[in-house]
Write a protein that holds these residues in place. Structure first.
Motif, PDB file in Angstrom:
ATOM      1  N   GLY B 183      -3.302  -0.765   4.975  1.00  0.00           N
ATOM      2  CA  GLY B 183      -3.275   0.610   4.475  1.00  0.00           C
ATOM      3  C   GLY B 183      -3.023   0.682   2.981  1.00  0.00           C
ATOM      4  N   THR B 491      -2.550   9.851  14.687  1.00  0.00           N
ATOM      5  CA  THR B 491      -3.332   9.345  13.556  1.00  0.00           C
ATOM      6  C   THR B 491      -3.203   7.836  13.425  1.00  0.00           C
ATOM      7  N   TYR B 495      -6.211   5.316  12.833  1.00  0.00           N
ATOM      8  CA  TYR B 495      -6.271   4.359  11.731  1.00  0.00           C
ATOM      9  C   TYR B 495      -6.558   2.960  12.254  1.00  0.00           C
ATOM     10  N   PRO B 507     -10.420  -0.394   6.648  1.00  0.00           N
ATOM     11  CA  PRO B 507      -9.270   0.514   6.670  1.00  0.00           C
ATOM     12  C   PRO B 507      -9.544   1.734   5.803  1.00  0.00           C
ATOM     13  N   VAL B 511      -7.279   8.196   6.080  1.00  0.00           N
ATOM     14  CA  VAL B 511      -6.574   8.255   7.362  1.00  0.00           C
ATOM     15  C   VAL B 511      -5.171   7.679   7.208  1.00  0.00           C
ATOM     16  N   PHE B 512      -5.075   6.571   6.466  1.00  0.00           N
ATOM     17  CA  PHE B 512      -3.781   5.896   6.310  1.00  0.00           C
ATOM     18  C   PHE B 512      -2.713   6.824   5.745  1.00  0.00           C
ATOM     19  N   THR B 515      -0.616   8.536   8.198  1.00  0.00           N
ATOM     20  CA  THR B 515       0.133   7.781   9.206  1.00  0.00           C
ATOM     21  C   THR B 515       1.626   7.808   8.908  1.00  0.00           C
TER      22      THR B 515
END
Lengths: 85, 604
Positions: B183, B491, B495, B507, B511-512, B515
């Protein structure tokens, strides 16, 4: 050539979640960052991922992104010159 | 007058499994950061500060069977165990357990792990600690990105001053996992060399893993002649961006000022700053700007990230322990990674400590910042030189009546406001589609909405509905205290699909960034301009006790004049959102019973 530009606009709208936008709203020369399309720093990182995932281009220096992602035209030109997919 | 101090501490890090060992290593400039070759974390070699599994298992086997506990659990249990061992007569029923972590046992989501994926729930991690030591109070879990450790200390201190508990064990930890590494890598945030905080050519973070525990107390019998007091704490949001820090250091500036004010300390009295100093270009620059704004441009500072790497949920806690010991030892430890040729790396002057120095020290400032625009500041002061100055004392503040002024529910595809349905749509089972329909119904016109993960979308929809009537009463001073069961697991799983298959390993940074459960605090702050105290708690069920007590203490100590608090939970297509506005005016008094009743209420 113009197919790639349209393709890029479609991809950007979908992958960056620009829900209120359509392909026709993005001019080839519109600034992607700042006042034009209004992308931000996370979008820039996502574009770098997209270059690799969809076109097989791995940016060795992410700062290069500034020059590549000025607008759809500069992006398309760079991809045409460097794509491996 | 009651004051809270650090009665004990225990560090479990690559620099040693005792605080003393750690301090010796810092003095000798021994870094925990090494080149690692672990394909389970990264396909290519990388720098990180990792705890050796065998060494950990050996140490843990003295108190338990290492095969039954994850690496993180072993670290946290050793940290808490060390403290409990030295305090065998601690009144456990009067002792809070506060756990700070960003991702907990995230690897339990992986099918290849021997552990149940239930362990990915953060309250399960706390439950493991609770049952291992037979602790007696409901754990408080703080998951608020990289400020979690400092925020946990702040929360513990506030509850102790209120008399909710007499002591608090505050423990924090995180691991370097593929999840976290990939991430940060997608953010281009990881340095290819060991990190160099505040240096001119710094190029990003180095990750690290550690656990740290402290015993907070206000019991004089546990005090020693140079105990370190936690005199003032504060948190504030930048209300700027969910991953980039404020260019003016806004939230950090507000946090530092609020903490100083509570402590009754002027900036010139700060002898030393333990900065966050992650070594990204933006973080260190932001911190330098914030310190300069407060007038601290000359104060000796260090970042410990050059020794430990960025230990996420442990970092602010671990670094507070070192800062406290620094005060007690009258020693400043170096900011590893910064040499004389590294000067000029930030636009404001900073006084970076280059080697261990003996100096009379009394007062320290610890700061931390994190994703979601969060910031925290703690003012620590050594006992034997403690001033008799009146702190903006909790005892002077009277508890005014607090009311539930308004509330919103979002559940079963119904958005309701004060019990009345605003919008409902049972035509779709897809939460994301329902959220989009609500967005259109509310006529929001906020393009950022579409970039959020679904949990944040639900939070924004609920907040938009809640604040419609109260816009003119909301100010940047309105606090935000939220909680849930599943942290960001919905989420997190999304991820993970981007990193599960090596042939399709992409990755996603967009989205990361979601998290972390506290990102919703950031999104709400940005939209409504909230720059005040915030916290994100994780609990198995809605914890009215915790929310009522915490909201009340924020209001009583005048850290805020209104609190938006509640529950925003989404996992596997099942969701439940409840938000309420608490203030000093209204009809319904804020009590645990009233809040629980309203939470459980159905809509008309």
């Amino acid at each position: 050539m113009s197919d790639l530009r349209t393709e890029l606009k479609e991809k950007i709208i979908e992958q960056l979640n620009l829900e209120d936008m359509e392909v026709a709203d993005i001019g080839d020369g519109d600034m992607l960052f700042g006042d034009g399309v209004g992308l931000d720093s996370i979008d820039a990182l996502e574009l770098i991922v997209m270059l690799e995932k969809d076109y097989g281009i791995k940016l060795t220096d992410p700062k290069e992104g500034k020059k590549i992602f000025v607008n759809i035209s500069t992006m398309a030109d760079y991809i045409e010159a460097n794509r491996t997919k | 007058m009651k004051k809270v101090f650090i009665a004990d501490d225990q560090l479990i890090t690559p620099l040693g499994f005792s605080s003393e060992e750690n301090i010796r290593a810092l003095k000798n400039k021994c870094s925990g950061i090494k080149k690692q070759s672990q394909k389970s974390i990264s396909p290519t070699d990388f720098y990180a500060s990792l705890i050796e599994n065998d060494q950990l298992a050996n140490a843990f086997s003295v108190i338990g069977n290492p095969e039954h506990y994850t690496k993180l659990e072993q670290m946290l249990l050793l940290a808490v165990g060390g403290i409990l061992q030295r305090h065998p007569s601690l009144a456990l029923e009067k002792t809070a357990l506060i756990v700070s972590t960003t991702k907990g046992n995230i690897e339990a989501l992986d099918e290849n792990t021997p552990f149940s994926n239930k362990k990915a729930k953060l309250y399960e991690l706390a439950a493991t600690i609770l049952s291992f030591f037979n602790l007696k109070t409901e754990p408080i879990i703080v998951s608020n990105a990289c400020i979690s450790g400092g925020l946990a200390i702040s929360i513990g201190k506030r509850f102790l001053l209120e008399g909710k508990h007499d002591h608090a064990i505050v423990v924090g930890g995180d691991l370097v996992s593929e999840f976290i590494f990939s991430g940060f890598n997608s953010f281009q945030a990881i340095s290819t060399e060991p990190c160099k905080p505040f240096a001119k050519n710094r190029s990003g973070i180095t990750l690290g893993e550690a656990a740290a525990a402290i015993l907070l107390s206000c019991d004089n019998t546990l005090q020693s002649e140079n105990s370190v007091f936690v005199l003032g704490t504060a948190s504030a949001n930048d209300a700027n961006h969910i991953s980039g820090p404020s260019r003016t250091g806004e939230g950090l500036f507000l946090s530092i000022n609020s903490a100083l004010e509570e402590a009754g300390i002027a900036p010139q009295e700060i002898d030393y700053i333990s900065a966050h100093g992650t070594a990204t270009v933006f973080n260190d620059e932001m911190e330098a700007i914030a310190f300069d704004r407060v007038g601290l441009f000359d104060t000796p500072l260090n970042s410990l990230k050059g020794f430990y790497g960025h230990t996420l949920g442990a970092s602010a806690l671990l670094e507070t322990v070192v800062a406290a010991r620094s005060l007690q030892n009258d020693e400043l430890y170096p900011s590893l990674g910064f040499d004389s040729e590294d000067a000029g790396g930030v636009s404001k002057p900073v006084n970076v400590i280059s080697s261990t120095e003996k100096r009379k020290l009394k007062t320290a400032l610890k700061t931390a910042s994190g994703f979601g625009g969060c910031n925290v500041a703690l003012v620590l002061q050594k006992a034997n030189l403690a001033t008799e100055k009146q702190i903006v004392s909790v005892e002077e503040n009277k508890q005014q009546a607090v009311f539930i002024q308004d509330y919103v529910h979002l559940k079963d595809n119904v958005l309701s406001h004060a019990g009345k349905t605003v919008y409902s749509d049972d035509s779709t089972k897809e939460v994301n589609l329902f959220a989009k329909a609500c967005y259109e119904q509310l006529e929001m016109k906020y393009p950022k909405f579409h970039k959020m993960d679904t949990q944040c979308k639900l939070g924004i929809l609920a907040t938009e509905t809640l604040v419609k009537k109260h816009r003119k009463h909301l100010s940047e001073n309105t606090a935000l205290v939220l909680s849930n069961n599943a942290s960001s697991l919905d989420t997190d799983e999304k991820y993970m699909t981007g990193i599960q298959h090596k042939e399709n390993y992409f990755p996603s940074p967009a989205v990361f960034v979601y998290t972390l459960p506290n990102i919703v605090l950031g999104e709400i702050s940005i939209k409504y301009g909230l720059k005040s105290e915030q916290a994100f708690f994780v609990s198995e069920t809605f914890d009215a006790d915790l929310l009522v007590d915490y909201a009340k203490v924020l209001l009583k100590t005048k850290k805020t004049d209104r609190v938006i608090c509640g529950w925003i939970d989404l996992y596997n297509h099942s969701y439940c959102v409840f938000l309420c506005l608490l203030s000093l005016e209204g009809k319904t008094p804020l009590t645990k019973e009233n809040l629980t009743t309203i939470y459980n209420q159905n809509y008309e």
